[in-house]
Design an enzyme around this catalytic site. Structure first.
Site, PDB file in Angstrom:
ATOM      1  N   LYS A 159       0.831  -1.206   0.000  1.00  0.00           N
ATOM      2  CA  LYS A 159       0.000   0.000   0.000  1.00  0.00           C
ATOM      3  C   LYS A 159       0.864   1.253   0.000  1.00  0.00           C
ATOM      4  CE  LYS A 159      -4.125  -2.115   1.820  1.00  0.00           C
ATOM      5  NZ  LYS A 159      -4.628  -2.732   3.041  1.00  0.00           N
ATOM      6  N   LYS A 178      -7.372 -10.775 -13.137  1.00  0.00           N
ATOM      7  CA  LYS A 178      -8.079 -11.095 -11.893  1.00  0.00           C
ATOM      8  C   LYS A 178      -9.144 -10.023 -11.615  1.00  0.00           C
ATOM      9  CE  LYS A 178      -7.482 -11.749  -7.004  1.00  0.00           C
ATOM     10  NZ  LYS A 178      -7.119 -11.107  -5.816  1.00  0.00           N
ATOM     11  N   LYS A 184     -11.646  -4.796  -7.543  1.00  0.00           N
ATOM     12  CA  LYS A 184     -12.133  -3.420  -7.563  1.00  0.00           C
ATOM     13  C   LYS A 184     -11.050  -2.465  -8.051  1.00  0.00           C
ATOM     14  CE  LYS A 184     -15.268  -3.448  -4.748  1.00  0.00           C
ATOM     15  NZ  LYS A 184     -14.791  -4.304  -3.669  1.00  0.00           N
TER      16      LYS A 184
HETATM   17  P1  ADP Z   1     -10.783  -6.506  -4.378  1.00  0.00           P
HETATM   18  O1  ADP Z   1      -9.573  -7.113  -5.056  1.00  0.00           O
HETATM   19  O2  ADP Z   1     -11.909  -6.303  -5.326  1.00  0.00           O
HETATM   20  O3  ADP Z   1     -10.436  -5.272  -3.578  1.00  0.00           O
HETATM   21  P2  ADP Z   1     -10.796  -7.816  -1.823  1.00  0.00           P
HETATM   22  O4  ADP Z   1      -9.301  -7.795  -1.777  1.00  0.00           O
HETATM   23  O5  ADP Z   1     -11.556  -6.911  -0.928  1.00  0.00           O
HETATM   24  O6  ADP Z   1     -11.276  -7.580  -3.349  1.00  0.00           O
HETATM   25  O7  ADP Z   1     -11.267  -9.318  -1.637  1.00  0.00           O
HETATM   26  C1  ADP Z   1     -12.043  -9.827  -0.579  1.00  0.00           C
HETATM   27  C2  ADP Z   1     -11.987 -11.337  -0.661  1.00  0.00           C
HETATM   28  O8  ADP Z   1     -12.431 -11.807  -1.960  1.00  0.00           O
HETATM   29  C3  ADP Z   1     -10.578 -11.873  -0.477  1.00  0.00           C
HETATM   30  O9  ADP Z   1     -10.632 -12.933   0.453  1.00  0.00           O
HETATM   31  C4  ADP Z   1     -10.152 -12.399  -1.827  1.00  0.00           C
HETATM   32  O10 ADP Z   1      -9.420 -13.586  -1.673  1.00  0.00           O
HETATM   33  C5  ADP Z   1     -11.457 -12.653  -2.567  1.00  0.00           C
HETATM   34  N1  ADP Z   1     -11.306 -12.284  -3.991  1.00  0.00           N
HETATM   35  C6  ADP Z   1     -11.320 -11.034  -4.489  1.00  0.00           C
HETATM   36  N2  ADP Z   1     -11.191 -11.031  -5.839  1.00  0.00           N
HETATM   37  C7  ADP Z   1     -11.051 -12.329  -6.211  1.00  0.00           C
HETATM   38  C8  ADP Z   1     -10.883 -12.989  -7.480  1.00  0.00           C
HETATM   39  N3  ADP Z   1     -10.834 -12.316  -8.635  1.00  0.00           N
HETATM   40  N4  ADP Z   1     -10.797 -14.330  -7.490  1.00  0.00           N
HETATM   41  C9  ADP Z   1     -10.866 -15.012  -6.318  1.00  0.00           C
HETATM   42  N5  ADP Z   1     -11.026 -14.459  -5.097  1.00  0.00           N
HETATM   43  C10 ADP Z   1     -11.122 -13.130  -5.029  1.00  0.00           C
END
Ligand code: ADP
Ligand code: TRP
Length: 330
Positions: free
Chosen positions: A115, A195, A198
């Site tokens: 970050k 992948k 967000k």
């Molecule tokens: P983002 O990447 O959208 O910010 P987060 O990091 O908040 O999502 O993810 C929350 C949970 O969802 C985590 O436990 C993560 O492992 C799962 N997750 C997020 N995106 C994916 C993806 N594309 N494939 C599999 N698991 C995901």
């Protein structure tokens, strides 16, 4: 056995969140069914303060997270759902843990370093984020903590802090939790084939309105193979997503159509859209109903917090007693 996990309220959840995490949390809630509420799930709104600096946004995201989780099948009869900030015992425990946490342990944390590398301001909240997470876990004598791969290091930090506290105060105040890496559905692809995340702007939200949902599915990037040409299903994000929703038979049928030629990607996307709409059909109805009854959602969260606090008070008292603070009557 106590299963516990937290999820940050970062907005409406997307397909990656569902298949990568939420579906598995919901699957694990059954461990609590005999002893009403052994599985604890919370919305990590205090952690979200390290990135969201807008009151309305945080409130909205927290509500959306609760609605999504309940609609997707989190059952308040089996699992306890609460907002992290409704349990002040956890923030108090964070301070006790902070006093035994070595700086070097936090300096090693990859998510912090990432970050900072991305230009986020290095405030103390971001730096001590793993200590709050340790308190989230240790406050309830958690045994099993299902998390994505990126959170495993934070679990190691939690174990480290717990062991150090136990060692310094020569007592077994904290139970050492085990991590449970969520089964690697690891990479749900987004509309651009990367992948879904967000931060990449390529997400498909679970409860998007049907018209917009269709538009998102239609925008999935595919190659330029012509309609008549045979296609490789395994090289196509549309098919990768379809596999998450469809049974073996339906998967084989669509794969066959890819290989046979004569089907354009538009048709495959339409098939995927209809499948996804159907897959979340009941959840969508539940969400709409809950949206019309926000008081009930609030009651669920409050009741969850009460249950969580009962346990957290007990553990906090053990910790206060061990380090010489006056234990409070529970
Ligand atoms: P983002 O990447 O959208 O910010 P987060 O990091 O908040 O999502 O993810 C929350 C949970 O969802 C985590 O436990 C993560 O492992 C799962 N997750 C997020 N995106 C994916 C993806 N594309 N494939 C599999 N698991 C995901
Ligand atoms: N840091 C976690 C994430 O971003 C969320 C979280 C906060 C959590 N506290 C927790 C997860 C305790 C498991 C246990 O995904």
């Amino acid at each position: 056995m106590r299963v516990l996990s937290g999820i940050q309220p970062t907005g409406r959840f997307h397909l990656g969140n569902y298949f990568g995490a939420i579906r598995q949390y919901i699957e694990l809630q059954k461990h609590g069914s005999q002893d009403n509420g052994q599985a604890f799930y919370f919305i990590a709104d205090l952690h979200a303060l390290t990135t969201i600096r807008d009151a309305e946004e945080l409130k909205q995201h927290t509500q959306d997270a609760a609605l999504d989780l309940l609609a997707l099948g989190l059952d308040p009869e089996k699992a306890t759902l609460y907002r992290q900030s409704d349990v002040p015992e956890v923030t108090e425990l964070t301070w006790l843990l902070m006093t035994v946490t070595q700086m070097s342990l936090l300096e090693k944390c990859v998510s912090y370093k990432d970050k900072i590398a991305k230009g986020l301001a290095a405030d103390a909240g971001l730096f001590t984020y793993p200590v709050l997470m340790a308190a989230d876990i240790l406050a309830y004598d958690s045994n099993l903590v299902p998390v994505g791969q990126d959170q495993i290091q934070h679990l190691e930090v939690t174990r480290d802090i717990a062991q150090r506290f136990n060692h310094i105060y020569k007592s077994e105040v904290f139970v050492l939790p085990k991590g449970h890496v969520l089964q690697a559905t690891s990479k749900v692809p987004g509309t651009d084939g990367e992948k879904m995340s967000k931060s990449y702007g390529n997400t498909i939200e679970i409860f998007e309105r049907p018209k917009k949902l269709r538009k998102k599915f239609m925008s999935i990037k595919t190659d330029s193979t012509g309609v008549e040409d045979p296609k490789d299903p395994e090289a196509c994000s549309v098919f990768t997503l379809y596999k998450l929703f469809a049974n073996d038979e339906d998967q084989a049928a669509l794969a066959e159509r890819y290989r046979a030629g004569g089907m354009g990607y538009g048709e495959a996307k339409q098939t995927l859209y209809e499948k996804a709409l159907d897959y979340f059909g009941e959840a969508r109805e539940r969400r709409e109903k809950l949206e019309g009854d926000l008081n009930e959602v609030e009651e669920i969260l409050q009741a969850g917090a009460e249950k969580a606090r009962t346990k957290a008070r007990e553990v906090l008292n053990r910790a206060r007693d061990a380090c010489g603070l006056r234990p409070r009557s529970s």
